[in-house]
Write a protein that holds these residues in place. Structure first.
Motif, PDB file in Angstrom:
ATOM      1  N   UNK A  27      -9.499   9.260   2.201  1.00 22.15           N
ATOM      2  CA  UNK A  27      -9.376   8.489   3.287  1.00 22.15           C
ATOM      3  C   UNK A  27      -9.259   9.214   4.709  1.00 22.15           C
ATOM      4  N   UNK A  64       0.951  -1.358   0.007  1.00 22.76           N
ATOM      5  CA  UNK A  64      -0.194  -0.177  -0.017  1.00 22.76           C
ATOM      6  C   UNK A  64       0.736   1.294   0.021  1.00 22.76           C
ATOM      7  N   UNK A 102      -2.557   2.838  10.341  1.00 20.83           N
ATOM      8  CA  UNK A 102      -2.502   1.791   9.422  1.00 20.83           C
ATOM      9  C   UNK A 102      -3.932   1.136   9.209  1.00 20.83           C
ATOM     10  N   UNK A 103      -4.649   1.226  10.265  1.00 18.45           N
ATOM     11  CA  UNK A 103      -6.195   1.029  10.146  1.00 18.45           C
ATOM     12  C   UNK A 103      -6.866   1.879   8.966  1.00 18.45           C
ATOM     13  N   UNK A 104      -6.440   2.989   8.701  1.00  8.39           N
ATOM     14  CA  UNK A 104      -7.143   3.888   7.675  1.00  8.39           C
ATOM     15  C   UNK A 104      -6.406   3.538   6.459  1.00  8.39           C
ATOM     16  N   UNK A 105      -5.148   3.154   6.355  1.00 10.37           N
ATOM     17  CA  UNK A 105      -4.289   2.981   5.257  1.00 10.37           C
ATOM     18  C   UNK A 105      -5.119   1.842   4.324  1.00 10.37           C
ATOM     19  N   UNK A 106      -5.540   0.686   5.106  1.00  8.89           N
ATOM     20  CA  UNK A 106      -6.130  -0.551   4.415  1.00  8.89           C
ATOM     21  C   UNK A 106      -7.112  -0.131   3.529  1.00  8.89           C
ATOM     22  N   UNK A 107      -7.662   0.935   3.673  1.00 11.12           N
ATOM     23  CA  UNK A 107      -8.822   1.477   2.697  1.00 11.12           C
ATOM     24  C   UNK A 107      -8.278   2.080   1.212  1.00 11.12           C
ATOM     25  N   UNK A 108      -7.048   2.249   1.348  1.00 12.29           N
ATOM     26  CA  UNK A 108      -6.362   2.800   0.113  1.00 12.29           C
ATOM     27  C   UNK A 108      -6.687   2.186  -1.263  1.00 12.29           C
ATOM     28  N   UNK A 109      -6.715   0.927  -1.301  1.00 14.45           N
ATOM     29  CA  UNK A 109      -7.034   0.640  -2.869  1.00 14.45           C
ATOM     30  C   UNK A 109      -8.536   0.711  -2.907  1.00 14.45           C
ATOM     31  N   UNK A 165      -6.887  -6.579  -1.108  1.00 18.25           N
ATOM     32  CA  UNK A 165      -6.805  -6.591   0.458  1.00 18.25           C
ATOM     33  C   UNK A 165      -7.779  -6.212   1.183  1.00 18.25           C
TER      34      UNK A 165
END
Lengths: 280, 286
Positions: free
Chosen positions: A260, A28, B105-112, B161
């Motif tokens: 985000x 990511x 990190x939790x917020x980053x999971x939604x990047x895709x 992911x």
């Protein structure tokens, strides 16, 4: 701390955290970093040249227009569908809910294809549109239609579960006290769902501005006319103008980061205003 | 699809309610749904059905189409499996452990979900190309990632992911610690508790997440085409072949591939759903 009966040992915890962080960094964070590094690695000059290029500017403009049409359309649909589904019991409700989610299980390319079959030169309405001199495919209306299809469920699927959880008691009270239906909706229902509404709009907007597959099929890639930002990225990339492609990408990545951030803020600050599944 | 009849009421379409606006909102929603979603999909099926079953079969079994379908479905399955392992691990770490940067990190999971697929596509292609940050590490050994099926795999892992993490995470969060305490009290080691008590309870959610990631990966286009190389019979995915057919104005061929893709995905989801129902019954029955 030693391993206890209810948790893993400290070293094992740190190992698992390290593996998870490494995995997320690799898949990511690194791609995101690559966008900004590639955009900037020739300095600011080429970056600004891209941002002042007429084709890029018209791609940005078209992207904004498409989102400005798509989001309100799906917003009105989302509110109407959620009102009917969440506040009433009727036959065929679960079928309706699954149909609303249908666009998520269709490949974007296939959704674009369906509109070509409908409105393309050899499509069902092709000859008719030709007679009236209306262009949908390879023109802006086709791009809007494909985007509306792809982003169709976003707002409805945030509103439906939340409004179902909230029930109808407050609306019934307002009606009993003499409020009109519209007033009840505006002063009772809407304030209750405003954060979920905003959440859905954020996701819908991000996808509308970033959609590539469906739009690519119906757009025809006419420079300055039917190119959205993601399509402009593709064109610049295929011309080996990598700095330009990454410069436009950096704008889109910036939009993704803002989305985000806003989404996380809503989850942290207004969790009670979101459907249960979004509270974490 | 029927609503349970209400006590002492006639069997009607809608249960009487004091709230107004049912007719207009339902009417608007179903009309809009029919025009935007259902009509296009019906036309697609109708167009493909003009070929007849034999015609569709003929298109679907040409070597190039078969190869593209195989590339799409096999790499999607492999990517979904990798995400099953790492997605569960990420969900576990995010729910169970506290560490600096956890929320980020939790917020980053939604990047895709948030990053446009074309942007992800060119970023991954740049990273994994032979002269890219990661590609350069493998190039000396003669391993190529970008412009091979391995590149497709990388893009599909990226895309899939969040589906796994976001379906497993809430179940793990709601898991009652009393069950773990009971297991520990009965003498289980921590490993036994994790692998025989906690993880089995996650299986239905995990299967759902993997199915969603798989379905998304099969149809994915934007993030794949830049890194795939798009060589027929090697790294050409089914959605790309649909685009190619459309550019040749072969509408029937494009529709046939689309219908075959939709059918395979639908059957796969059906199988996964029944497996899930089975495992849930087994878990709840245990």
């Amino acid at each position: 701390m030693r391993e206890t009966a209810l948790s893993e040992s400290r070293p094992l915890q740190w190992l698992l955290i390290a593996v998870a962080v490494a995995f997320l960094a690799l898949f990511l964070v690194l791609p995101l970093a690559a966008v900004f590094v590639e955009a900037l690695h020739r300095g600011v000059g080429p970056l600004l040249a891209t941002y002042t290029d007429a084709d890029t500017l018209s791609a940005i403009w078209l992207t904004l227009i498409v989102a400005a049409i798509t989001v309100p359309l799906n917003l009105v649909f989302g509110i109407a569908a959620a009102w009917a589904i969440a506040k009433f019991e009727f036959r065929g409700k679960s079928l309706l809910i699954s149909l609303i989610d249908l666009p998520f299980s269709v490949s974007p390319v296939v959704s674009g294809l369906t509109f070509v079959l409908l409105f393309g030169a050899k499509g069902v309405f092709g000859p008719l549109l030709d007679d009236w001199d209306i262009k949908i495919i390879f023109a802006v209306p086709g791009i809007v239609l494909a985007t509306v299809f792809v982003t169709f469920p976003f707002i409805a699927r945030e509103l439906i579960p939340l409004m179902q959880e909230q029930g109808t008691a407050e609306e019934e009270a307002a009606l009993t006290l003499g409020a009109s239906g519209l007033r009840t909706f505006m002063t009772v229902t809407l304030p209750n769902v405003r954060w979920a509404l905003l959440y859905g709009v954020l996701l819908c907007n991000a996808r509308a501005m970033g959609e590539f597959g469906a739009v690519s099929v119906v757009s025809g890639h006419i420079r300055g006319l039917t190119n959205t930002m993601p399509l402009q990225v593709e064109i610049l990339y295929n011309e080996y103008n990598f700095v330009g492609a990454f410069a436009v990408s950096a704008l889109l990545a910036g939009l993704a980061l803002v989305t985000l951030a806003a989404k996380s803020l809503l989850e942290w600050r207004h969790a009670e205003g979101l459907p249960t599944a979004r509270r974490h | 699809m029927t609503v349970a009849p209400v006590m002492g009421q006639r069997f009607t379409f809608v249960r009487p309610s004091a709230l107004p606006g049912f007719g207009i909102t339902l009417g608007f929603a179903t009309t809009y749904l029919s025009l935007i979603v259902l009509l296009p999909l019906i036309v697609l099926v109708w167009r493909a059905s003009a070929l007849g079953f034999d015609g569709i079969w003929q298109v679907a079994t040409t070597p190039r189409v078969l190869a593209a379908l195989e590339v799409s479905f096999v790499t999607s399955a492999l990517a979904a499996l990798l995400n099953a392992v790492f997605g569960t691990l990420v969900a576990w770490v995010l729910v169970r452990y506290d560490f600096p940067g956890r929320r980020l990190l939790d917020a980053a999971v939604d990047l895709p979900f948030a990053l446009p697929t074309a942007v992800a596509g060119i970023a991954l292609a740049a990273l994994y190309a032979p002269n890219g940050w990661i590609g350069a590490l493998f190039a000396p050994w003669g391993i190529k990632i970008a412009f091979t099926p391995a590149g497709i795999f990388i893009a599909l892992v990226f895309i899939g992911l969040p589906f796994v993490v976001r379906t497993v995470q809430p179940v793990l969060q709601d898991f009652e610690c009393e069950v773990e305490e009971a297991s520990a009290t009965l003498g289980a080691t921590r490993m036994q508790t994790v692998f025989r008590v906690v993880l089995p309870a996650l299986v239905p959610a995990l299967v759902t997440g993997v199915a969603l990631a798989f379905a998304r990966a099969v149809g994915e286009y934007g993030s794949v085409i830049f890194i795939a190389g798009n060589i027929p019979f090697v790294s050409e995915i089914a959605p790309l072949l649909i685009v190619t057919r459309l550019e040749e104005f072969d509408y029937a061929g494009a529709s046939a591939i689309a219908v075959v893709m939709l059918t395979i995905s639908f059957v796969a989801l059906l199988i996964i759903n029944s497996v899930q129902a089975l495992s849930r019954r087994r878990y709840e029955g245990a």
